[in-house]
Design a protein around this motif. Structure first.
Motif, short mmCIF file in Angstrom:
data_model
loop_
_atom_site.label_atom_id
_atom_site.label_comp_id
_atom_site.label_asym_id
_atom_site.label_seq_id
_atom_site.Cartn_x
_atom_site.Cartn_y
_atom_site.Cartn_z
N ARG A 311 -77.57 39.15 43.86
CA ARG A 311 -76.56 38.10 43.72
C ARG A 311 -77.15 36.71 43.45
O ARG A 311 -76.53 35.89 42.77
N VAL A 312 -78.32 36.44 43.99
CA VAL A 312 -78.89 35.10 43.87
C VAL A 312 -79.92 35.02 42.75
O VAL A 312 -79.95 34.06 41.98
N PHE A 313 -80.78 36.02 42.65
CA PHE A 313 -81.87 35.96 41.68
C PHE A 313 -81.68 36.90 40.50
O PHE A 313 -82.57 37.06 39.67
N ASP A 314 -80.50 37.54 40.41
CA ASP A 314 -80.16 38.39 39.26
C ASP A 314 -81.17 39.50 39.03
O ASP A 314 -81.44 39.88 37.88
N VAL A 315 -81.74 40.00 40.11
CA VAL A 315 -82.65 41.14 39.98
C VAL A 315 -81.83 42.37 39.63
O VAL A 315 -80.84 42.68 40.29
#
Length: 392
Positions: A311-315
């Motif tokens: 959600r935060v780093f689009d991994v």
């Protein structure tokens, strides 16, 4: 989600030129003011003159105490208490960033507490008994102290860095003009952004389930800083960029994002020993400690770390192994820190193994060592030592 109470009475006055009205706001709470600040930057950029003019226009008596340093010192707090008593001060105005505000809160509490102020910082079970009212003219978006209920102080005798908390420490108001941050050195902006992200991550990594609403608020706030932080370095006078960072820093630490959940806070305590021992910037210490903490504890709830990564780093979930997803996220976090000019290893700032064991032991000094440090996973001395080792 757990039961909660939320209360934050700090009045926020935000925008261009708002500091010119600070005198009117102070006059609602007191007539004899201690003006507390750091170095000479507020005099060079004209903020000092604007604030003093506004205070004098309301007929307020003004005493001054400058000299606040990063990792604010107990010795200056004691000097501030002497000035307040000599001048019958009834209000403290902090003009600066988190260090100045925390020092102001400490002075304010010392004026209302019957015992030595350091006792309240040193012992978790000793609640503060009250404080003089405090107001803020914010110059550095970082610590969120302008509307938080806490204060962190360093005692030079033994290099201890500790905090206190209580509703009476929440400032009555904060004047926030993003324009006053234009002349900040790049390293201060970088450290400030690191501190904001750390405040958000401390809250994010919780063992409490069903907190999706505040999860998503925190995720959005972190993404805001990840996006605007580098832009603030590239365009120092972009008002809109600085405004985004300044407001996010306040919301990150005004306890709104605590609601219904229990944050961790071990990384902050681990960093406090680091900056107390070596006097490095808090934000720089956090950019070193947080990745090491993540590497050490992620298996405690790997699903939470995977959610954060996606959600935060689009991994991408195309990484078919949860551990690969987590370590890709940590690599991206460290890459962002480096893009901001921040260290990610103790060796980056010339720190070796000499004091690691000592700092690990200090982390639990005066605390209940049986319970450990932190709420995501309880850490004991050996755990903390290993995190420091991972950070080398």
């Amino acid at each position: 989600m757990i039961n909660f109470e939320y209360y934050n009475p700090a009045k926020i006055i935000f925008g261009k030129g708002v500091e010119n009205g600070v005198g009117r706001e102070v006059a609602k709470y007191g007539k004899r003011v201690l003006l507390h600040y750091g170095g000479g930057s507020i005099k060079r950029n004209g903020l000092y003159d604007r604030v003093v003019t506004s205070l004098k226009a309301e007929g307020l008596y003004v005493a001054e105490l400058g000299g606040v340093q990063p990792n604010p010192r107990l010795s200056l707090v004691r000097k501030g208490v002497e000035i307040c008593r000599e001048n019958r001060i009834d209000f403290i105005l902090a003009v600066g960033g988190g260090s100045t505000i925390d020092s102001s809160k400490a002075i304010a509490a010392a004026m209302r507490c019957k015992d030595d102020i350091w006792d309240y910082y040193l012992y978790d079970d000793k609640p503060i008994e009250g404080a003089l009212p405090v107001g803020v003219v914010l110059t550095i978006p970082a610590a969120g102290s302008e509307s938080s209920d806490s204060s962190v102080i360093t005692n030079e005798d033994g290099n201890y860095k500790r905090y206190i908390g209580g509703e009476c420490l929440i400032p009555k108001f904060a004047f926030m003009n993003p324009e006053v941050t234009f002349t900040m050195p790049p390293h201060q902006i970088a450290n400030g952004c690191s501190d904001i992200v750390a405040h958000l991550m401390e809250r994010y990594f919780t063992r409490v389930k069903h907190v999706d609403f505040t999860d998503r608020l925190i995720e959005g706030a972190i993404r805001t800083i990840l996006y605007h932080g580098p832009m603030a370095l590239e365009n120092p006078t972009d008002y809109d960029v600085r405004a985004e960072i300044m407001w996010a820093g306040t919301v990150a630490h005004n306890n709104l994002l605590n609601t219904g959940r229990i944050g961790d806070w071990a990384s902050h305590d681990i960093e406090h020993e680091l900056s107390a021992q070596y006097d490095i910037a808090h934000g720089a210490g956090l950019s070193i400690v947080f990745p090491a903490w993540m590497k050490y504890v992620y298996k405690t709830d790997i699903d939470k770390f995977v959610q954060f990564a996606v959600r935060v780093f689009d991994v991408s979930l195309a990484f078919d192994d949860p551990e690969k997803i987590v370590f890709e996220m940590i690599a991206r976090l460290e890459s962002w820190y480096r893009k901001m000019g921040l260290p990610t290893r103790l060796s980056d700032v010339g720190i070796g193994e000499e004091h690691l064991r000592e700092m690990a032991e200090k982390c639990l000094a005066e605390r209940d060592g049986r319970n450990g440090l932190g709420n995501f996973r309880a850490l004991h001395v050996e755990d903390i030592y290993r995190i420091y080792k991972l950070a080398l």
